[in-house]
Design a protein around this motif. Structure first.
Motif, PDB file in Angstrom:
ATOM      1  N   CYS A 189     -46.183  43.844  48.887  1.00  0.00           N
ATOM      2  CA  CYS A 189     -46.838  42.866  48.499  1.00  0.00           C
ATOM      3  C   CYS A 189     -47.293  42.722  47.141  1.00  0.00           C
ATOM      4  O   CYS A 189     -47.916  41.804  46.567  1.00  0.00           O
ATOM      5  N   THR A 238     -44.789  40.583  44.800  1.00  0.00           N
ATOM      6  CA  THR A 238     -44.799  39.476  45.246  1.00  0.00           C
ATOM      7  C   THR A 238     -46.625  39.083  44.778  1.00  0.00           C
ATOM      8  O   THR A 238     -45.967  37.962  43.878  1.00  0.00           O
ATOM      9  N   ALA A 287     -35.661  46.807  55.292  1.00  0.00           N
ATOM     10  CA  ALA A 287     -35.544  45.355  54.987  1.00  0.00           C
ATOM     11  C   ALA A 287     -37.148  44.388  56.396  1.00  0.00           C
ATOM     12  O   ALA A 287     -37.571  43.798  56.017  1.00  0.00           O
ATOM     13  N   VAL A 288     -37.545  45.632  57.298  1.00  0.00           N
ATOM     14  CA  VAL A 288     -38.439  45.060  57.825  1.00  0.00           C
ATOM     15  C   VAL A 288     -39.968  45.166  57.112  1.00  0.00           C
ATOM     16  O   VAL A 288     -40.670  43.807  57.433  1.00  0.00           O
ATOM     17  N   SER A 316     -50.421  45.157  58.056  1.00  0.00           N
ATOM     18  CA  SER A 316     -48.776  45.752  58.544  1.00  0.00           C
ATOM     19  C   SER A 316     -48.360  47.617  59.096  1.00  0.00           C
ATOM     20  O   SER A 316     -47.075  46.849  59.541  1.00  0.00           O
ATOM     21  N   ALA A 372     -39.763  45.364  53.704  1.00  0.00           N
ATOM     22  CA  ALA A 372     -39.731  44.458  52.455  1.00  0.00           C
ATOM     23  C   ALA A 372     -40.575  43.380  53.070  1.00  0.00           C
ATOM     24  O   ALA A 372     -41.352  42.433  52.386  1.00  0.00           O
ATOM     25  N   ILE A 373     -39.787  42.123  54.120  1.00  0.00           N
ATOM     26  CA  ILE A 373     -40.032  40.889  54.570  1.00  0.00           C
ATOM     27  C   ILE A 373     -41.765  40.500  54.665  1.00  0.00           C
ATOM     28  O   ILE A 373     -42.356  40.149  54.720  1.00  0.00           O
ATOM     29  N   ILE A 374     -42.384  42.401  55.717  1.00  0.00           N
ATOM     30  CA  ILE A 374     -44.122  42.253  55.599  1.00  0.00           C
ATOM     31  C   ILE A 374     -44.715  42.531  54.707  1.00  0.00           C
ATOM     32  O   ILE A 374     -45.614  42.009  54.154  1.00  0.00           O
ATOM     33  N   ILE A 413     -43.258  40.931  52.182  1.00  0.00           N
ATOM     34  CA  ILE A 413     -43.204  39.930  50.727  1.00  0.00           C
ATOM     35  C   ILE A 413     -44.327  38.625  51.279  1.00  0.00           C
ATOM     36  O   ILE A 413     -45.017  37.683  50.804  1.00  0.00           O
ATOM     37  N   ILE A 414     -44.982  38.564  52.842  1.00  0.00           N
ATOM     38  CA  ILE A 414     -46.004  37.478  53.875  1.00  0.00           C
ATOM     39  C   ILE A 414     -46.825  38.429  53.431  1.00  0.00           C
ATOM     40  O   ILE A 414     -48.037  37.566  52.757  1.00  0.00           O
TER      41      ILE A 414
END
Length: 137
Positions: A128, A131, A56-57, A94, A59-61, A63-64
């Protein structure tokens, strides 16, 4: 060979195969012997939760990073900008971001091997690109 001895041999080999499948991964001890450590249900649950948090971490990084790439570069139609250089920079940034974030959420990065880092970096790059592609459309 009689039928009964063949049957006993086949039963023994099938039992051996079934025990081979059921055994956990070997670990080496200091004496050179290979021992098997069976994880308790609690250990398996903790390992599973840590795996979900790592994913999850990452994936969030990712997406950002994709949103920032879209804001900063847009369609990146400048021929001097190379896409592989952008992905390398994103992977490096990252990596350091996760080295800072994981200890905050109580995940020990000292236990990470190459395979673990490769996995989370792949997730970051994948999210990345997905997105960035979705934002371009």
């Amino acid at each position: 060979m009689s039928k009964s001895s063949k049957k006993k041999q086949s039963e023994a080999s099938s039992k051996q195969e079934s025990t081979d499948i059921a055994q956990p991964a070997p670990t080496s001890s200091g004496s050179g012997k290979v021992t098997f450590k069976v994880k308790t249900p609690e250990e398996r649950k903790i390992a599973h939760m840590e795996g979900i948090i790592k994913t999850a971490v990452a994936a969030i990084i990712g997406i950002i990073a994709g949103i920032l790439a879209y804001i900063q570069l847009g369609i990146a139609d400048d021929p001097t900008v190379k896409w592989y250089a952008i992905l390398t920079i994103i992977a490096a940034l990252s990596f350091y971001a996760m080295k800072l974030v994981f200890p905050l959420i109580k995940i020990n990065t000292k236990e990470f091997g190459f395979k673990d880092w490769f996995y989370v970096e792949f997730i970051v790059i994948d999210f990345c690109l997905v997105t960035w592609t979705l934002l371009l459309n």
